[in-house]
Structure formats: structure tokens, C-alpha cells
Design an enzyme around this catalytic site. Structure first.
Site, PDB file in Angstrom:
ATOM      1  N   ARG A 179      -5.932  -9.568   7.210  1.00 47.98           N
ATOM      2  CA  ARG A 179      -6.796  -8.796   6.322  1.00 47.98           C
ATOM      3  C   ARG A 179      -6.431  -9.076   4.866  1.00 47.98           C
ATOM      4  O   ARG A 179      -7.319  -9.209   4.015  1.00 47.98           O
ATOM      5  CB  ARG A 179      -6.679  -7.295   6.617  1.00 47.98           C
ATOM      6  CG  ARG A 179      -7.306  -6.866   7.931  1.00 47.98           C
ATOM      7  CD  ARG A 179      -7.215  -5.368   8.139  1.00 47.98           C
ATOM      8  NE  ARG A 179      -8.103  -4.627   7.250  1.00 47.98           N
ATOM      9  CZ  ARG A 179      -8.097  -3.305   7.135  1.00 47.98           C
ATOM     10  NH1 ARG A 179      -7.233  -2.575   7.835  1.00 47.98           N
ATOM     11  NH2 ARG A 179      -8.945  -2.703   6.304  1.00 47.98           N
ATOM     12  N   CYS A 237      -2.986   0.202   1.412  1.00 51.42           N
ATOM     13  CA  CYS A 237      -3.421  -0.319   2.712  1.00 51.42           C
ATOM     14  C   CYS A 237      -4.942  -0.267   2.718  1.00 51.42           C
ATOM     15  O   CYS A 237      -5.569  -0.549   1.704  1.00 51.42           O
ATOM     16  CB  CYS A 237      -2.802   0.495   3.847  1.00 51.42           C
ATOM     17  SG  CYS A 237      -3.181   2.267   3.782  1.00 51.42           S
TER      18      CYS A 237
END
Length: 282
Positions: A179, A237
Site C-alpha cells: 500500500r 496509517c
């Protein structure tokens, strides 16, 4: 005082009658609330806390997916669970590999809100069961606590501060490496990372058993990423949940870190903010 507690130590405390307030915060992104799992079995005396409704507010335009809850809502949830300022709290989630996210979110929120004695059950429910400890299916009715949130106990970052920290300090991206690189993005509209951030997946904070690595091992890991005691460090995050686990791991290594609560979901909500891709910091 360490920020984690082993299953063996917690079991000993419970047997000795010195029970902390126990909070069950099992949660997995995309799954239904953990309440049905709680009813199937939880630590004796534990109270269920729902991450989506009690550890976060509903997202609004321009915010991340898990903004901070209102102080009134968070305080009410904690008091309902029996949390008081003068009594220790232990929080846990399902544990296992990749675990500790929800428990760390609750740990971080309580510390941010001024509670002085909060620990995470190392390895979560998985470690508790692996040690042969009992579960309960009863629903406790604790005496209401007196905890009143007083924010500011843990440092935070907004989007501009995170961008600045990525340039002059260490901004860690706690998501999976793919990611960070922008190869996949299952939840947010844009793939990639904040320019200047370094990839630091939360899975590397844990052993194969799902417990935290030793403080020495964590220190070595974070030093290799440029985070040393005294350095200015921040973490983000996808939505501010898994990054709390990284803040906890940094704390175990003796490193203070700020949490960018809005994280990637807030960052990408504003199209003017730059995005980087690829494996290198930049």
C-alpha cells in the site's frame, strides 16, 4: 510501568484479586462489530467496547475514516465500562499476527485523554487462550467509573504537521508495504504515500506468535528506519487505528511518537495534497 502485560501476569493478577478494568475491543476492518464474538467468550469480567462507535466519531467531509470520538462520547463509554482515573486498565483484541491494532487504539485514546495506567494484553485473546486461561460468556455489570477525559496526554499531528515532519523528521507509514508503494489500495481512493514518509509495516513489530518483539529488537528496527530516542517521529496509517500499534511499539523501544489521526484517508480527501509512489522515501 510498561505499556503491555503478558497473559501470565494478567492471569496472576486476576487470581490474586487485583483485577484491572478489562476492555475487549476486538475489531477487524470491514467485518461486523465484535460483539457476537465477545458473547461467545471473553476474559472474565471484560466489558466490550465498540471501536467504530465508541473509539471513533462518524467521519465527515475532509476527515479520515476514524476521527477521534467526542470527549463526551468517549468519557461516557469509559465510565460505562467502569474506568476510573485511579484504577489500572488492560485492553485487548483478538491478537495473532497483524493484531494489536484495536487494543492499541484504545490504549492510545486513554493515554491521550489523561489516564495514567493503561496496558495492552500482549498477544491479545489468542495469547490468553494459548496459555490455557479461561473465558467467560457472562456479561458483567460494572460499577460506573469516574473517568473524565482531559486531552493532550499524547502528541498528535494534523495534515500540515505530518507533511512538515516527513521533510525534517521521521514520518512512518504503518500500512502494508504494497500500500505504501501504491501497488494496491483496498480502502482509499488514491494509492501511494505521503511524500518523505518511510515504510514501516506494523507486522514487523510482532513475533511469529503475535506478541510484541523485545524492546531491544524494536529499538534496532526503528533505528534502521532513522528513529532514535530524541528524534522527532510521527506515524500514520489508513485511518489512525493500526498506526496506534506502531506508536505503542515505538513507546516500548523508548521512542516518543506523534499520531496523525486522520492518516491516509484524510490526506487523500483533499486532492491538492501530493502523493508519492514506489519503494523509496520521497
Amino acid at each position: 510501568m510498561t505499556a503491555i502485560i503478558s497473559a501470565a501476569t494478567l492471569a496472576s493478577d486476576l487470581a490474586a484479586g487485583s483485577a484491572p478494568v478489562l476492555l475487549d475491543v476486538r475489531y477487524k476492518p470491514g467485518d461486523p462489530p465484535g460483539l457476537p464474538l465477545y458473547h461467545k467468550g471473553h476474559l472474565p469480567g471484560a466489558v466490550y467496547i465498540d471501536l467504530e462507535s465508541e473509539l471513533a466519531a462518524k467521519p465527515a467531509a475532509g476527515t479520515g475514516r476514524h476521527p477521534l470520538p467526542s470527549l463526551d462520547a468517549f468519557g461516557a463509554a469509559m465510565r460505562r465500562a467502569g474506568v476510573s482515573g485511579g484504577r489500572p486498565v488492560v485492553v485487548y483484541d483478538a491478537g495473532g499476527l497483524g493484531g494489536g491494532w484495536a487494543a492499541a487504539r484504545c490504549w492510545w485514546l486513554l493515554r491521550w485523554a489523561g489516564h495514567p495506567d493503561v496496558r495492552v494484553l500482549d498477544g491479545g485473546l489468542a495469547a490468553w487462550e494459548a496459555a490455557g486461561n479461561p473465558l467467560s460468556t457472562g456479561t458483567p455489570d460494572p460499577e460506573p467509573g469516574d473517568f473524565t477525559p482531559s486531552p493532550g496526554g499524547m502528541p498528535t499531528l494534523d495534515a500540515d504537521e505530518a507533511a512538515a515532519l516527513a521533510r525534517h523528521g521521521i514520518l512512518m507509514d504503518a500500512r502494508a508495504a504494497e500500500r505504501y508503494r501504491g501497488e494496491v489500495e483496498p480502502l482509499d481512493p488514491v494509492a501511494g504515500h505521503i511524500p518523505g514518509a518511510v515504510s514501516a509495516p506494523t507486522t514487523e513489530n510482532l513475533t511469529d506468535a503475535g506478541t510484541f518483539r523485545s524492546p531491544h529488537a524494536l529499538t534496532e528496527r526503528f533505528e534502521a528506519l532513522g528513529a532514535t530516542p530524541g528524534a522527532e517521529v510521527g506515524v500514520y496509517c489508513g485511518s489512525g487505528v493500526s498506526a496506534a500499534q506502531e506508536v505503542l511499539a515505538l513507546h516500548l523501544a523508548g521512542i516518543d511518537a506523534a499520531l496523525y489521526v486522520g492518516s491516509w484517508s484524510e490526506w487523500t480527501a483533499e486532492s491538492r495534497r501530493p502523493v508519492a509512489t514506489g519503494p523509496e522515501r520521497g
